[in-house]
Design a protein around this motif. Structure first.
Motif, PDB file in Angstrom:
ATOM      1  N   ASP A   1      -5.718  -8.180   2.313  1.00 17.80           N
ATOM      2  CA  ASP A   1      -5.367  -7.260   1.240  1.00 17.80           C
ATOM      3  C   ASP A   1      -4.199  -7.855   0.460  1.00 17.80           C
ATOM      4  OD1 ASP A   1      -3.492  -4.927   0.273  1.00 17.80           O
ATOM      5  OD2 ASP A   1      -5.510  -4.070   0.434  1.00 17.80           O
TER       6      ASP A   1
ATOM      7  N   TYR B   1      -0.968  -5.452   0.995  1.00 22.37           N
ATOM      8  CA  TYR B   1      -0.427  -5.136   2.316  1.00 22.37           C
ATOM      9  C   TYR B   1      -0.803  -6.138   3.406  1.00 22.37           C
ATOM     10  CZ  TYR B   1       0.986  -0.600   0.539  1.00 22.37           C
ATOM     11  OH  TYR B   1       1.590   0.399  -0.160  1.00 22.37           O
TER      12      TYR B   1
ATOM     13  N   LYS C   1      -6.688  -1.192   4.907  1.00 21.95           N
ATOM     14  CA  LYS C   1      -6.244   0.183   5.175  1.00 21.95           C
ATOM     15  C   LYS C   1      -6.501   0.625   6.608  1.00 21.95           C
ATOM     16  CE  LYS C   1      -6.736   1.805   0.461  1.00 21.95           C
ATOM     17  NZ  LYS C   1      -7.443   2.717  -0.435  1.00 21.95           N
TER      18      LYS C   1
ATOM     19  N   LEU D   1      -4.259  -1.350   9.018  1.00 19.67           N
ATOM     20  CA  LEU D   1      -2.886  -0.933   8.783  1.00 19.67           C
ATOM     21  C   LEU D   1      -2.612   0.419   9.446  1.00 19.67           C
ATOM     22  CD1 LEU D   1      -0.313  -1.845   7.405  1.00 19.67           C
ATOM     23  CD2 LEU D   1      -1.085  -0.700   5.332  1.00 19.67           C
TER      24      LEU D   1
ATOM     25  N   LYS E   1       0.079   0.995  12.345  1.00 18.55           N
ATOM     26  CA  LYS E   1       1.138   1.984  12.138  1.00 18.55           C
ATOM     27  C   LYS E   1       1.192   2.968  13.301  1.00 18.55           C
ATOM     28  CE  LYS E   1       2.923   5.429   9.000  1.00 18.55           C
ATOM     29  NZ  LYS E   1       2.676   6.283   7.865  1.00 18.55           N
TER      30      LYS E   1
ATOM     31  N   GLN F   1       3.871  -8.328  -0.145  1.00 21.75           N
ATOM     32  CA  GLN F   1       3.329  -7.808   1.103  1.00 21.75           C
ATOM     33  C   GLN F   1       4.458  -7.422   2.054  1.00 21.75           C
ATOM     34  OE1 GLN F   1       0.909 -11.228   1.978  1.00 21.75           O
ATOM     35  NE2 GLN F   1      -0.964 -10.251   1.231  1.00 21.75           N
TER      36      GLN F   1
ATOM     37  N   ASN G   1       5.990  -4.164   0.787  1.00 16.49           N
ATOM     38  CA  ASN G   1       5.089  -3.034   1.002  1.00 16.49           C
ATOM     39  C   ASN G   1       5.005  -2.634   2.475  1.00 16.49           C
ATOM     40  OD1 ASN G   1       4.567  -3.002  -1.746  1.00 16.49           O
ATOM     41  ND2 ASN G   1       2.616  -4.060  -1.569  1.00 16.49           N
ATOM     42  N   LEU G   2       5.008  -3.598   3.365  1.00 18.81           N
ATOM     43  CA  LEU G   2       4.924  -3.301   4.786  1.00 18.81           C
ATOM     44  C   LEU G   2       6.236  -2.731   5.337  1.00 18.81           C
ATOM     45  CD1 LEU G   2       2.844  -6.317   6.096  1.00 18.81           C
ATOM     46  CD2 LEU G   2       2.098  -3.940   5.880  1.00 18.81           C
TER      47      LEU G   2
END
Length: 100
Positions: free
Chosen positions: A60, A63, A67, A70, A74, A95, A98-99
């Motif tokens: 991605d 990220y 999704k 991720l 998470k 990235q 964003n992470l």
């Protein structure tokens, strides 16, 4: 995502290392690649409690992880109270932001 390997230590905060197989990584022997990654983590003095190995079909652009992956990561990080993550692949600055 493969089953995590836990290394119990008394140190805090908890660190997770993630070995990633991507379409861009043309390494023939992934076991050796991951061993080298773990040795680099150790050489840099980063104690870690847990290892995950992840295979991605695509990367991605925003990220790095898709999704679904991720969301899995998470949930795992929150459940295990992980504070730091080291990833075997190079991320773009976007990235990383964003992470974070």
């Amino acid at each position: 995502m493969t089953r995590p390997h836990h290394y119990l230590t008394d140190s805090a905060p908890k660190t997770l290392i993630i070995g990633v197989t991507t379409p861009n990584n043309r390494t023939l022997n992934m076991d050796s690649y991951f061993e080298e990654f773990k040795n680099l983590v150790k050489t840099n003095g980063i104690p870690h409690e847990t290892e995950l190995f992840v295979k991605l079909r695509t990367i991605d652009p925003g990220y790095f992880f898709g999704k679904g992956k991720l969301a899995e990561l998470k949930a795992f990080v929150e459940e295990q109270k992980i504070r730091h993550i080291v990833i075997s692949e190079i991320l773009t600055a976007q990235q990383e932001r964003n992470l974070s």
